[in-house]
Motif scaffolding. Structure first.
Motif, PDB file in Angstrom:
ATOM      1  N   PHE A 146      -1.698  10.011   2.733  1.00  0.00           N
ATOM      2  CA  PHE A 146      -1.120  10.625   3.939  1.00  0.00           C
ATOM      3  C   PHE A 146      -0.025   9.759   4.551  1.00  0.00           C
TER       4      PHE A 146
ATOM      5  N   MET B  25       8.483  -2.920   9.544  1.00  0.00           N
ATOM      6  CA  MET B  25       7.269  -3.395  10.220  1.00  0.00           C
ATOM      7  C   MET B  25       6.585  -4.606   9.564  1.00  0.00           C
ATOM      8  N   PRO B  26       6.366  -4.614   8.222  1.00  0.00           N
ATOM      9  CA  PRO B  26       5.691  -5.791   7.645  1.00  0.00           C
ATOM     10  C   PRO B  26       6.473  -7.082   7.877  1.00  0.00           C
TER      11      PRO B  26
ATOM     12  N   HIS C 246       0.812   7.439   6.193  1.00  0.00           N
ATOM     13  CA  HIS C 246       0.565   6.478   7.273  1.00  0.00           C
ATOM     14  C   HIS C 246       1.834   5.826   7.786  1.00  0.00           C
ATOM     15  N   LEU C 247       2.805   6.664   8.126  1.00  0.00           N
ATOM     16  CA  LEU C 247       3.986   6.127   8.809  1.00  0.00           C
ATOM     17  C   LEU C 247       3.715   6.188  10.310  1.00  0.00           C
ATOM     18  N   ILE C 248       4.324   5.265  11.069  1.00  0.00           N
ATOM     19  CA  ILE C 248       4.148   5.300  12.518  1.00  0.00           C
ATOM     20  C   ILE C 248       5.113   6.350  13.084  1.00  0.00           C
TER      21      ILE C 248
ATOM     22  N   ARG D 120       6.390   7.291  15.898  1.00  0.00           N
ATOM     23  CA  ARG D 120       7.461   7.104  16.888  1.00  0.00           C
ATOM     24  C   ARG D 120       8.611   6.260  16.346  1.00  0.00           C
TER      25      ARG D 120
ATOM     26  N   PHE E 249       0.824  -1.213   0.000  1.00  0.00           N
ATOM     27  CA  PHE E 249       0.000   0.000   0.000  1.00  0.00           C
ATOM     28  C   PHE E 249       0.850   1.252   0.000  1.00  0.00           C
TER      29      PHE E 249
ATOM     30  N   PHE F 290      -0.196   5.291   0.606  1.00  0.00           N
ATOM     31  CA  PHE F 290      -1.354   6.123   0.932  1.00  0.00           C
ATOM     32  C   PHE F 290      -1.064   7.587   0.647  1.00  0.00           C
TER      33      PHE F 290
ATOM     34  N   LEU G 169      -1.036  -3.898   6.719  1.00  0.00           N
ATOM     35  CA  LEU G 169       0.276  -4.501   6.475  1.00  0.00           C
ATOM     36  C   LEU G 169       0.258  -5.999   6.761  1.00  0.00           C
TER      37      LEU G 169
ATOM     38  N   ARG H 164      -7.062  10.414  10.652  1.00  0.00           N
ATOM     39  CA  ARG H 164      -5.706  10.924  10.588  1.00  0.00           C
ATOM     40  C   ARG H 164      -5.284  11.444  11.947  1.00  0.00           C
TER      41      ARG H 164
ATOM     42  N   ARG I 158       8.395   0.521   2.316  1.00  0.00           N
ATOM     43  CA  ARG I 158       7.651  -0.384   3.196  1.00  0.00           C
ATOM     44  C   ARG I 158       6.684  -1.249   2.392  1.00  0.00           C
TER      45      ARG I 158
ATOM     46  N   LEU J 163      -3.322   0.712   9.886  1.00  0.00           N
ATOM     47  CA  LEU J 163      -2.148   0.486   9.046  1.00  0.00           C
ATOM     48  C   LEU J 163      -1.580  -0.917   9.271  1.00  0.00           C
TER      49      LEU J 163
ATOM     50  N   SER K  23       7.010   6.130  23.940  1.00  0.00           N
ATOM     51  CA  SER K  23       6.609   7.330  23.225  1.00  0.00           C
ATOM     52  C   SER K  23       5.617   8.157  24.032  1.00  0.00           C
TER      53      SER K  23
END
Lengths: 220, 401
Positions: free
Chosen positions: A91, A106-107, A93-95, A97, A87, A89, B314, B401, A154, B310, B16
């Motif tokens: 926006f 991550m995957p 959609h990264l994490i 932190r 995917f 996106f 994934l 978001r 990713r 997300l 965090s």
């Protein structure tokens, strides 16, 4: 190969039934480069979500690589998604932190791949999108274009056959937008099926095949 | 997904949000600290009192005049008049082969005076055997001499406080002490006993039992303290005592026999119940901490909706999402438990420093229980938020978001 047969997706809004997708039949061969365009509310995001296995069609049949995926349960779908679909996106959609490298990793963490192999593959992926010197930066320290490149790294880290991009340039300036599109097209030339959703006519025209969606139907 | 990855991801998520994590750990640690501290207090009080009872003497049997039944029947409206327990009853008990020593006790209150200083105090009449039965130690002089128990010798043994108050630092040994209108020669002073259950031996004057009987003009004894020869002999001794007294009291079994065992075990039961009670009151604070953990985890799930969407996209399964959030809750609770145990240990050390004579420590099982309870709380209260996370619709979650 993606085969959609008579896919319908209805939403119940109050006492009204909204036909987001109305009898869609569509075949996408491996390695194709397709753009999906249409006014907002036309159902193109719903189509993407169905192809992405994030949403269940109300009726119809979906064969992914000749496997009927409409019958699978959520966890099986998650596995199919992990191994077949990447995917990108609008926006990103990264994490927030996690660093760029950790986001890309991550995957593989979810797939249970061991640490050593993860590190090697992340290193290669980071280099492939030209971010080797920024791998340890967190998303808020990266520009929009850089964030999207992390997201692409990713999306491709599990070597999926299909790449779904939902308005990948919608949040970028035109210069980085072109860079991102060229990066995606390069991946397509490597054999990955690329499906891009966009508003932008000039972007849509770059694809080998254009699909227009109006009121939940494919208009050719 | 590997377990080590689950843990490190959960740890990253906790890190965090440092303020939130600190607050939740604090809440949990206060709960754990209060539970361990109160358990330690209860347990130590129990041990203290049990020790006090054991120090009363070994293989101790107490014989009281009159029979009190606590099971069944109506309360006696017309007071039964028990036969007195007399000195000859006490002497008769020596027939039993299972009895090592007998100390008849007579107690009363009378003014004592010497050199113009006077105070009211308890006078205890007994025999030389009392020293052995109650493990008394002498500071100076000697205890009551061994003699026939019906001889009223005018001698007395003082407790430390009495000595200090009546003789005000001067030599007491060999002096005359006036009790009521009789004079007794001081032949010994007891070593300070501290507070011993039952009688404060510091504030007492001990005289021969026959002298006490004349002082208070009574034939009957307050009670008889008996030391059995050994622990197994105790139960035989009880049967012997019953038999002997029954024969002397025209077939009536009109005495009450208390063994040290029964006192110790009933106190043990009471204090264990007390410990459990205060511990469960402290447990309420743990439950509050658990609800707080749940609250924080719910907020965490709400704030990370798009991240959950997300992860779902994934390829995270429901089980993976649940284990991520449970790991987070468990880690918070475990950290709270460890901090709480340290806090509890610190408070115990402070208490120990303040009250050095009261030995207090956290029992090892409480340490283990605290860890287990906090983990269970965390997991129990973490399940709801984690399931909520797993149930999120990925399409909706991603659109946030």
């Amino acid at each position: 190969m993606i085969q959609l047969k008579n896919i319908q997706r209805y939403f119940q809004v109050g006492d009204q039934t909204v036909r987001a997708l109305d009898n869609i039949t569509l075949t996408i061969e491996n390695g194709e480069y397709i753009s999906v365009m249409g006014p907002s509310g036309s159902g193109k995001s719903t189509l993407l979500n169905i192809i992405a296995l994030l949403d269940h069609p109300t009726s119809g049949q979906y064969l992914l690589n000749n496997q009927d995926v409409t019958q699978l349960d959520d966890d099986a779908l998650a596995r199919v998604r992990r191994d077949n679909i990447g995917f990108v996106f609008q926006f990103f959609h990264l994490i927030p932190r996690l660093s760029a490298a950790e986001n890309i990793e991550m995957p593989m963490i979810l797939a249970g791949i061991n640490r050593q192999e993860r590190r090697q593959r992340v290193k290669k992926a980071v280099a492939a999108v030209g971010l080797s010197d920024r791998a340890d930066h967190r998303p808020d320290q990266l520009s929009g274009g850089e964030c999207q490149r992390v997201a692409i790294a990713r999306a491709t880290i599990m070597r999926p056959g299909i790449l779904l991009a939902d308005e990948p340039t919608g949040n970028l300036d035109s210069h980085s937008g072109i860079e991102i599109i060229e990066l995606l097209e390069r991946l397509n030339q490597g054999g990955v099926t690329l499906i891009i959703i966009t508003h932008d006519q000039s972007l849509g025209d770059r694809a080998n095949r254009q699909i227009r969606i109006i009121d939940g139907k494919i208009a050719t | 997904m590997r377990a080590s990855d689950t843990l490190s991801q959960a740890f990253g998520a906790i890190r965090s949000q440092p303020l939130r994590a600190t607050l939740i750990i604090l809440a949990m640690s206060i709960g754990i600290a209060s539970v361990t501290l109160l358990t330690a207090l209860g347990e130590s009080a129990r041990n203290y009192i049990l020790y006090e009872f054991q120090s009363l003497g070994t293989h101790l049997i107490i014989v009281l005049p009159g029979r009190t039944e606590t099971t069944g029947g109506q309360p006696p409206l017309f007071g039964e008049t028990p036969r007195d327990l007399t000195l000859s009853d006490a002497n008769a008990l020596l027939q039993s082969r299972n009895i090592a020593a007998i100390a008849p006790i007579n107690i009363g209150s009378a003014p004592v005076s010497a050199r113009g200083l006077e105070r009211e105090t308890n006078i205890l009449g007994s025999t030389s055997a009392l020293r052995r039965v109650r493990h008394l130690t002498m500071a100076e002089g000697r205890f009551l001499p061994e003699m026939e128990s019906d001889k009223a010798l005018p001698v007395c043994v003082l407790g430390q406080t009495i000595k200090k108050e009546i003789f005000t630092g001067q030599k007491a040994l060999g002096q005359w002490l006036r009790i009521n209108d009789r004079r007794f020669r001081v032949i010994g002073v007891l070593a300070s006993e501290g507070q011993s259950i039952g009688v404060g031996f510091d504030e007492i004057v001990i005289v021969p039992v026959a002298s006490a009987q004349t002082l208070f003009n009574t034939e009957s004894l307050f009670r008889i303290l008996i030391e059995a020869k050994s622990k197994p002999a105790m139960y035989k001794a009880v049967t012997d005592i019953n038999k002997i007294i029954k024969a002397r009291h025209e077939g009536e079994q009109d005495i009450t026999i208390i063994t040290q065992d029964s006192i110790v075990s009933s106190f043990d039961e009471i204090l264990t119940a007390l410990t459990l009670t205060i511990t469960s009151i402290a447990g309420i604070s743990l439950a509050v901490a658990g609800v707080l953990v749940m609250n924080v985890m719910l907020v965490s799930v709400a704030q990370r909706t798009s991240e959950i969407g997300l992860l779902n996209a994934l390829g995270a399964s429901k089980a993976q999402l649940i284990s991520l959030f449970l790991a987070e809750a468990a880690m918070l609770c475990l950290a709270g438990a460890i901090l709480g145990l340290l806090l509890g240990q610190a408070s115990v050390m402070v208490l120990q420093a303040l009250y050095p004579s009261f030995s207090i420590s956290i029992p090892p099982w409480a340490l283990l229980a605290a860890l287990v309870v906090s983990l269970t709380t965390g997991l129990l209260f973490g399940v709801l938020p984690a399931r909520k996370a797993a149930k999120l619709d990925p399409v909706e979650a991603l659109s946030k978001r």
